[in-house]
Write an enzyme that holds these catalytic residues in place. Structure first.
Site, PDB file in Angstrom:
ATOM      1  N   PHE A 110       0.817  -1.219   0.000  1.00  0.00           N
ATOM      2  CA  PHE A 110       0.000   0.000   0.000  1.00  0.00           C
ATOM      3  C   PHE A 110       0.848   1.267   0.000  1.00  0.00           C
ATOM      4  CE2 PHE A 110       0.754  -0.182   4.566  1.00  0.00           C
ATOM      5  CZ  PHE A 110       0.663   1.126   5.006  1.00  0.00           C
ATOM      6  N   LYS A 111       2.102   1.149   0.419  1.00  0.00           N
ATOM      7  CA  LYS A 111       2.970   2.324   0.462  1.00  0.00           C
ATOM      8  C   LYS A 111       3.176   2.930  -0.923  1.00  0.00           C
ATOM      9  CE  LYS A 111       3.541   1.117   4.773  1.00  0.00           C
ATOM     10  NZ  LYS A 111       4.775   0.950   5.522  1.00  0.00           N
ATOM     11  N   ASP A 112       2.985   2.125  -1.986  1.00  0.00           N
ATOM     12  CA  ASP A 112       3.168   2.638  -3.349  1.00  0.00           C
ATOM     13  C   ASP A 112       2.229   3.806  -3.655  1.00  0.00           C
ATOM     14  OD1 ASP A 112       5.195   0.881  -4.208  1.00  0.00           O
ATOM     15  OD2 ASP A 112       3.733  -0.681  -4.673  1.00  0.00           O
ATOM     16  N   THR A 145       7.716   0.234   3.532  1.00  0.00           N
ATOM     17  CA  THR A 145       8.042   1.607   3.168  1.00  0.00           C
ATOM     18  C   THR A 145       9.380   1.682   2.446  1.00  0.00           C
ATOM     19  OG1 THR A 145       6.746   2.725   4.874  1.00  0.00           O
ATOM     20  CG2 THR A 145       8.691   3.868   4.097  1.00  0.00           C
TER      21      THR A 145
END
Length: 494
Positions: A110-112, A145
């Protein structure tokens, strides 16, 4: 005009571009704006729009000093062909509930969503030093991250990036994603300690005035962060809450104005804080549910009002959530305390000096009107991976499984529909998933990927499978007190 200042004082008056470039306030606080929520987003106007258009509508409110052309350029570059689904964060049915996939980006986490756009934001934050000044991103990671930041900043003009990860405390796939990273401006280093040790030291590096002055004078380098302590990393995550809502309205699954509950696996509190920002911007959110793993410091805080990081640290099968100091909680406390920066400063001083703080009962009551909480142990996580596959034919990773367990343990609020945030691809943790599904997990992680794919009929993301043959570029390991020197060496090479 929207300005940003520290959660711990109101002396700063920065634009969003300045706050993004700086990363963290001089007093150690996080940047916030007192105008959050004064302008809301017209949710009805988002239905049927592309993710890119929804992002423009939301980010225009959150980052008003970015011009329309600047913002559209950033959005266009961040959410393009590097995503495997043109909806970017698609919402899918999951029984009576829904799951939002946040892992269709280039690093499968999800950090993308934020770290594809943060480098683009940075490129529009030219300071008074002009083009001669370079930005060194310094980030500690609990797993995801690091790679997402490396992928975003690798060879980005005018920047460098140094990533620290806790030695032996990320998954083998996560470690390979980082240590094989290409790029002339990147550095990756393991730290002897856990994530909290690394994160705390990164904050100390930012706060070391003499070190920062030397970098600026000798190397023309300023430090900034890609963790969710950086407001430019946080606000792009607000977008996918609006996108989820718009998708559900468009599909006829909810009526416009109907309230949703979001269940969010979180360790550093950034992902769920973005949901709170969305609520302040007018999204109909009934509840935000914090899902923790065995390191359940957030569960204890949200049920007792006492935050205590002086407790056993567990290395779990959901390593990205193995965190005892949830940095972004500070921003939530600021807004929930009616913007009482003096109180926040006192609480954070207590956390630093004594390892704990306690919020006033009225503040806890207010927090509990918005936030629910639950947690899952290792056995429950494994059982939920199996249950989700057996019941729905859907494969989830161990972090998402924490949320899946909490979602099913908690009573549904007045028939409110629920959206579970799926934060990472199961192929980042293939051994754990294979074990949970009763599959052969005796081979390498890459063999485990092949086993999982064959058994479930799901596709292995190529960028993960190809790691098997990628050359390892970084094998450095330092003690916590060696991190600052490592950053200095990386800055000197820019």
């Amino acid at each position: 005009m929207t300005t940003f200042h520290s959660t711990r004082s109101k002396t700063d008056s920065l634009t969003s571009k300045q706050a993004i470039r700086k990363g963290i306030a001089d007093d150690g606080g996080l940047f916030v704006t007192d105008s959050l929520g004064e302008t809301t987003v017209d949710v009805a106007s988002l239905v049927g729009k592309s993710y890119q258009d929804i992002a423009f509508a939301v980010l225009s409110v959150l980052l008003p000093d970015f011009g329309e052309d600047e913002l559209r350029e950033c959005i266009g570059a961040a959410y393009g062909e590097q995503w495997s689904d043109d909806r970017i964060t698609p919402v899918r049915p999951l029984g009576d509930d829904f799951v939002m996939e946040l892992f269709n980006g280039p690093t499968c986490a999800f950090k993308d969503v934020a770290l594809q756009i943060l480098p683009r934001f940075m490129s529009h934050t030219v300071s008074e030093h002009g083009d001669d000044e370079k930005i060194m991103i310094v980030t500690a990671t609990s797993g995801d991250t690091g790679k997402a930041a490396l992928a975003g900043f690798a060879d980005a003009p005018g920047t460098g990036i140094t990533v620290f990860y806790p030695e032996g405390r990320v998954s083998p796939v996560q470690q390979l994603q980082m240590t094989t990273q290409a790029g002339d401006n990147v550095g990756v280093c393991a730290v002897r300690g856990n994530f909290d040790d690394a994160q705390t030291q990164v904050k100390k590096i930012f706060g070391d005035a003499a070190f920062n002055a030397r970098l600026a004078q000798e190397d023309h380098v300023v430090l900034s962060s890609a963790n969710s302590i950086n407001v430019g990393r946080l606000v792009p995550q607000v977008v996918y809450y609006f996108s989820a809502y718009a998708q559900l309205v468009e599909a006829g699954d909810i009526e416009l104005g109907e309230q949703l509950e979001f269940v969010v696996p979180t360790g550093n509190f950034g992902d769920i804080l973005a949901g709170y920002y969305a609520k302040l911007l007018g999204l109909p959110v009934r509840k935000l549910t914090v899902a923790s793993d065995k390191n359940n410091v957030l569960f204890d805080f949200l049920t007792t009002g006492t935050y205590n990081r002086q407790r056993p640290f567990f290395q779990t099968i959901s390593p990205s959530m193995d965190i005892l100091i949830s940095s972004n909680l500070e921003r939530m406390l600021y807004y929930m305390s009616e913007k009482d920066s003096r109180l926040i400063s006192m609480l954070m001083t207590d956390l630093n000096d004594w390892g704990a703080y306690e919020v006033p009962p009225e503040l806890l009551r207010r927090i509990r009107t918005v936030f629910n909480t639950g947690w899952a142990d290792e056995d429950q996580v494994r059982a939920m991976i199996a249950d989700c596959w057996n019941e729905h034919g859907y494969v989830i990773d161990p972090h998402t499984a924490c949320g899946y367990f909490v979602m099913h343990e908690m009573p549904r609020e007045e028939n409110t529909k629920r959206v579970l945030l799926a934060t990472a691809s199961p192929y980042k943790f293939p051994r754990v998933v294979d074990e949970a599904l009763g599959l052969d997990a005796s081979g390498s992680d890459f063999e485990c990927m092949d086993v999982l794919s064959k058994a479930t009929g799901t596709a292995i993301p190529a960028m993960l499978r190809n790691l098997e043959d990628a050359p390892v570029r970084f094998d450095d390991v330092v003690d916590v007190d060696g991190m600052e020197s490592y950053v200095g060496d990386c800055a000197a090479r820019l």
